[in-house]
Scaffold this active site. Structure first.
Site, PDB file in Angstrom:
ATOM      1  N   GLU A 156       1.192  -1.152   0.186  1.00  0.00           N
ATOM      2  CA  GLU A 156      -0.234   0.473  -0.220  1.00  0.00           C
ATOM      3  C   GLU A 156       0.974   1.319  -0.177  1.00  0.00           C
ATOM      4  O   GLU A 156       1.946   1.561   1.000  1.00  0.00           O
ATOM      5  CB  GLU A 156      -1.287   0.339   1.161  1.00  0.00           C
ATOM      6  CG  GLU A 156      -1.939  -0.466   0.831  1.00  0.00           C
ATOM      7  CD  GLU A 156      -3.448  -0.352   2.006  1.00  0.00           C
ATOM      8  OE1 GLU A 156      -4.458  -1.249   2.037  1.00  0.00           O
ATOM      9  OE2 GLU A 156      -2.784  -0.105   2.887  1.00  0.00           O
ATOM     10  N   GLU A 158       1.542   4.500   0.524  1.00  0.00           N
ATOM     11  CA  GLU A 158       1.208   5.934   1.475  1.00  0.00           C
ATOM     12  C   GLU A 158       2.100   6.551   2.362  1.00  0.00           C
ATOM     13  O   GLU A 158       3.393   6.770   2.020  1.00  0.00           O
ATOM     14  CB  GLU A 158       1.045   5.043   3.390  1.00  0.00           C
ATOM     15  CG  GLU A 158       0.223   4.038   2.841  1.00  0.00           C
ATOM     16  CD  GLU A 158      -0.893   3.524   4.037  1.00  0.00           C
ATOM     17  OE1 GLU A 158      -0.700   4.363   5.400  1.00  0.00           O
ATOM     18  OE2 GLU A 158      -1.522   2.623   4.696  1.00  0.00           O
ATOM     19  N   ASP A 190       2.708  -0.003   3.369  1.00  0.00           N
ATOM     20  CA  ASP A 190       1.974  -1.091   4.424  1.00  0.00           C
ATOM     21  C   ASP A 190       1.195  -2.291   4.318  1.00  0.00           C
ATOM     22  O   ASP A 190       0.442  -2.240   3.555  1.00  0.00           O
ATOM     23  CB  ASP A 190       0.831   0.291   5.217  1.00  0.00           C
ATOM     24  CG  ASP A 190       0.075  -0.161   5.860  1.00  0.00           C
ATOM     25  OD1 ASP A 190       0.103  -1.355   7.190  1.00  0.00           O
ATOM     26  OD2 ASP A 190      -1.553  -0.249   6.644  1.00  0.00           O
ATOM     27  N   ARG A 194      -3.582 -10.362   2.119  1.00  0.00           N
ATOM     28  CA  ARG A 194      -5.477  -9.794   1.917  1.00  0.00           C
ATOM     29  C   ARG A 194      -6.133 -11.146   2.355  1.00  0.00           C
ATOM     30  O   ARG A 194      -8.006 -10.819   2.338  1.00  0.00           O
ATOM     31  CB  ARG A 194      -5.307  -9.402   0.450  1.00  0.00           C
ATOM     32  CG  ARG A 194      -4.831  -8.193   0.183  1.00  0.00           C
ATOM     33  CD  ARG A 194      -5.126  -7.517   0.410  1.00  0.00           C
ATOM     34  NE  ARG A 194      -4.916  -5.835   0.091  1.00  0.00           N
ATOM     35  CZ  ARG A 194      -4.502  -4.141   0.640  1.00  0.00           C
ATOM     36  NH1 ARG A 194      -5.371  -3.748   1.790  1.00  0.00           N
ATOM     37  NH2 ARG A 194      -3.766  -3.665   0.293  1.00  0.00           N
TER      38      ARG A 194
END
Length: 380
Positions: A156, A158, A190, A194
């Protein structure tokens, strides 16, 4: 701003001067700033009395993390930054202190390629917000959970800030005072499992799917370095409560972030994201975080959540790009002569890197963060 150490085209220009913690062979971790292809060893300069006339506790620069220094007043950080810029500028009037002092130069300027970087601050608590509107509206969820080695590992993209000075328990931080709490900024990955997150997210919130690993870039960029890149946040879809209304309308930053994948000896472009894809600023996040009296402490990390844009190539995670893994995403090779690669999720031995560079107006110099990098190893 030109420097006698480096060209303005360096990511670590005189405009930047990010803080980091580094070591060289045989030394303990110590505090420095990046300038061009070097680390300027602030511990050495402090020991040599270069900052003795500045009104702050010099021992904070002789530590193995940035926490004690970050906890000092913003005026101290600004004063030290100004001193360093004067020492390092091309036509410095203080050349005898460092530029023309060969002995001190040899001790204080360490080649970047010989420095090992360390986690810059002791992180007590970490809060991950969800302020990217595009990510919020394209986040797929399913109800299956799998225990065992992760088969749906994701990154991710960020942006995050380290807290310098926090607040006492029960004392909220006002939105217009909140920026004074920020020591500096880093890129952040991050990492997300999943397989687990998609089950637990709607029931208990993300926990085991997110708690196993987070990566930050090694250099902490001070807020002053990013002043020329301020913009307004994206339009808010609902009315803000009074405690989140800012006087400063240009409260977020326009910083492009590129995510790349390293595999089979090649690099592939995953996505081009931007820190401006948010509807809340860090000041608003801090104000909201402390609204009920929650204390923030030096070294706490506050992050934006995934910085996705409106298109598939701007999505900050594979979850979005692949529609939950159902439509593998084709990534173009950075070298156009190479074939592309497809991914539903990350695979063993993949390396994910985030980089960011912004060029300031009127030749003030580039600002970069270093590489936020992590490699996926096979399950034990």
């Amino acid at each position: 701003m030109a420097s006698w150490v480096t060209e303005e085209t360096s990511n670590f220009s005189l405009q930047n001067l990010p803080y980091g913690v580094f070591s060289i062979k045989g030394s303990k971790p110590r505090i420095g700033v990046a300038i061009g292809d070097y680390v300027l060893d602030l511990t050495v300069l402090a020991e040599e009395g270069v900052f003795d006339d500045l009104d702050f506790d010099i021992t904070t620069l002789k530590q193995s993390t940035l926490n004690e220094y970050a906890a000092l007043a913003k005026s101290v950080h600004s004063g030290l930054r100004h001193r360093l810029q004067k020492l390092l500028e091309k036509d410095t009037r203080s050349g005898k202190v460092l530029r023309d002092n060969q002995g001190l130069r040899d001790k204080a300027l360490v080649p970047l390629d010989s420095a090992k970087m360390h986690l810059p601050m002791i992180i007590g608590d970490y809060t991950d917000f969800f302020v990217g509107l595009h990510h919020a509206v394209t986040f797929p969820v399913d109800g299956n959970v799998v225990s065992g080695p992760c088969r749906k590992l994701d990154h991710e993209v960020e942006f995050a800030c380290f807290i310098g000075r926090g607040n006492a328990m029960g004392s909220p931080i006002g939105v217009d005072a909140a920026e004074d709490c920020i020591f500096g900024f880093v890129l952040m990955n991050d990492w997300s499992a999943r397989d687990i997150q998609m089950y637990e997210a709607t029931l208990m919130g993300p926990f085991n799917g997110k708690s196993f690993c987070t990566t930050v870039s090694p250099w902490v960029v001070p807020p002053e370095a990013l002043e020329p890149f301020r913009v307004a946040p994206k339009a808010m879809p609902r009315e803000l409560p009074d405690y989140l209304v800012e006087k400063n309308q240009r409260s977020v930053y326009d910083i492009p972030i590129r995510a790349t994948l390293g595999a089979n000896g090649q690099r592939y472009r995953i996505a081009d994201c931007n820190t401006n894809n948010v509807i809340f600023s860090f000041a608003q996040m801090i104000a909201h975080h402390t609204r009920g009296g929650c204390p923030l402490r030096t070294g706490d990390l506050v992050a934006t959540g995934t910085l996705s844009g409106p298109k598939r190539e701007n999505a900050g995670c594979l979850l979005e790009q692949t529609l939950g893994g159902t439509d593998p995403y084709e990534m173009a090779a950075e070298n156009s002569t190479e074939s592309n690669v497809r991914r539903a999720y990350l695979e063993d031995n993949d390396t994910v890197e985030f980089t960011a560079q912004v060029t300031g107006p009127d030749g003030i110099g580039n600002v970069g963060f270093g590489v936020c990098s992590g490699k996926v190893l096979p399950a034990i």
